[in-house]
Enzyme design. Structure first.
Site, mmCIF file in Angstrom:
data_model
loop_
_atom_site.group_PDB
_atom_site.id
_atom_site.type_symbol
_atom_site.label_atom_id
_atom_site.label_comp_id
_atom_site.label_asym_id
_atom_site.label_seq_id
_atom_site.Cartn_x
_atom_site.Cartn_y
_atom_site.Cartn_z
ATOM 1 N N THR A 12 46.196 45.813 40.663
ATOM 2 C CA THR A 12 45.984 46.861 41.671
ATOM 3 C C THR A 12 46.116 46.291 43.099
ATOM 4 O O THR A 12 46.547 46.998 44.010
ATOM 5 C CB THR A 12 44.614 47.557 41.520
ATOM 6 O OG1 THR A 12 43.575 46.612 41.725
ATOM 7 C CG2 THR A 12 44.478 48.211 40.161
ATOM 8 N N LEU A 86 44.425 26.523 40.860
ATOM 9 C CA LEU A 86 45.624 25.791 41.303
ATOM 10 C C LEU A 86 45.323 24.296 41.342
ATOM 11 O O LEU A 86 44.191 23.881 41.586
ATOM 12 C CB LEU A 86 46.051 26.272 42.688
ATOM 13 C CG LEU A 86 46.495 27.729 42.769
ATOM 14 C CD1 LEU A 86 46.763 28.115 44.221
ATOM 15 C CD2 LEU A 86 47.728 27.986 41.903
ATOM 16 N N HIS A 102 38.870 37.804 47.069
ATOM 17 C CA HIS A 102 37.717 37.617 46.179
ATOM 18 C C HIS A 102 36.786 38.824 46.328
ATOM 19 O O HIS A 102 36.484 39.237 47.461
ATOM 20 C CB HIS A 102 36.985 36.316 46.518
ATOM 21 C CG HIS A 102 35.828 36.083 45.608
ATOM 22 N ND1 HIS A 102 35.978 35.640 44.312
ATOM 23 C CD2 HIS A 102 34.500 36.301 45.789
ATOM 24 C CE1 HIS A 102 34.795 35.571 43.734
ATOM 25 N NE2 HIS A 102 33.880 35.970 44.604
HETATM 26 C C1 GAR Z 1 40.180 41.871 41.820
HETATM 27 O O1 GAR Z 1 38.928 42.484 41.964
HETATM 28 C C2 GAR Z 1 40.177 40.505 42.485
HETATM 29 O O2 GAR Z 1 39.445 40.463 43.659
HETATM 30 C C3 GAR Z 1 39.512 39.686 41.422
HETATM 31 O O3 GAR Z 1 40.072 40.131 40.207
HETATM 32 C C4 GAR Z 1 40.443 41.514 40.347
HETATM 33 C C5 GAR Z 1 41.897 41.668 39.989
HETATM 34 O O4 GAR Z 1 42.288 43.016 39.996
HETATM 35 N N1 GAR Z 1 39.722 38.292 41.636
HETATM 36 C C6 GAR Z 1 38.786 37.382 41.395
HETATM 37 O O5 GAR Z 1 37.710 37.637 40.898
HETATM 38 C C7 GAR Z 1 39.183 35.959 41.763
HETATM 39 N N2 GAR Z 1 38.003 35.128 41.862
HETATM 40 P P1 GAR Z 1 43.809 43.443 40.073
HETATM 41 O O6 GAR Z 1 44.579 42.638 39.017
HETATM 42 O O7 GAR Z 1 43.781 44.905 39.732
HETATM 43 O O8 GAR Z 1 44.301 43.174 41.467
#
Ligand code: GAR
Length: 190
Positions: A12, A86, A102
């Site tokens: 998203t 990474l 984040h």
């Molecule tokens: C998002 O909420 C992003 O901030 C989080 O994973 C989700 C991915 O959603 N990332 C983390 O937690 C990294 N530490 P998406 O695939 O729909 O963008």
């Protein structure tokens, strides 16, 4: 500016970049069937799957990522729900050129083990009354790089982790990430 977006899930945040008309040269997924790959294909963006589980250690995985990013002449790497860590090679080749979104107000609820829904569960368990999202530069410390942008929202008494995740995405992440990329492209991040 050649932008690569690294994903592992629903995508998203990638969609928010696409919808903001940010030109993306490459999307790399660490997971074979991530829906983010479909989103990239629908937008006509080149995709690559470099599966974390196909590599026996993080350095081999990192070398492969670094090669793909370098071959694409990448200027900016955006981690948009990328759930692998990474390694040295990518971090040094793209020093100060990697940004991450984040889903909490760093330095709270961040670091190793805090990702996706787990972040929002921890927020509710602790009982904090505000949360939000952070976009930051990526260095060798997990979620420890310089903060670029943050946005806060209230935690509501009725919130479940899922409801909170949705609001943090809609009201914070999808707003902040395109804005931070635009700032980077304009040279506004020092
Ligand atoms: C998002 O909420 C992003 O901030 C989080 O994973 C989700 C991915 O959603 N990332 C983390 O937690 C990294 N530490 P998406 O695939 O729909 O963008």
């Amino acid at each position: 500016m050649r932008i690569a977006v690294l994903v592992s899930g629903g995508g998203t945040n990638l969609q928010a970049l696409i919808d903001a008309n940010i030109q993306i040269s490459l999307v790399i997924s660490s997971v074979q069937n991530a829906y983010a790959i479909e989103r990239a294909k629908n937008a006509g963006i080149k995709t690559l799957v470099i599966e974390r589980k196909s590599f026996k250690d993080i350095n081999e995985y990192d070398n492969s990522l670094a090669d793909a990013l370098t071959q694409e002449k990448t200027d900016l790497v955006v981690l948009a729900g990328f759930l692998s860590i990474l390694g040295e090679k990518v971090l040094s080749a793209f020093s100060n050129k990697i940004i991450n979104v984040h889903p909490s107000l760093i330095p709270s609820f961040c670091g190793k083990g805090f990702y996706g829904l787990k972040v929002h569960e921890a927020v509710l368990d602790y009982g904090v009354k505000v949360t939000g999202a952070t976009v930051h530069l990526v260095n060798e410390v997990v979620d420890g790089g310089k903060i670029i942008l943050q946005k806060a929202i209230d935690v509501l008494p009725s919130d479940t982790a899922e409801a909170l995740q949705k609001r943090v995405m809609q009201e914070c992440e999808w707003v902040l990430l395109p804005k931070a990329v635009e700032m980077f492209c304009k040279g506004e991040i020092k």
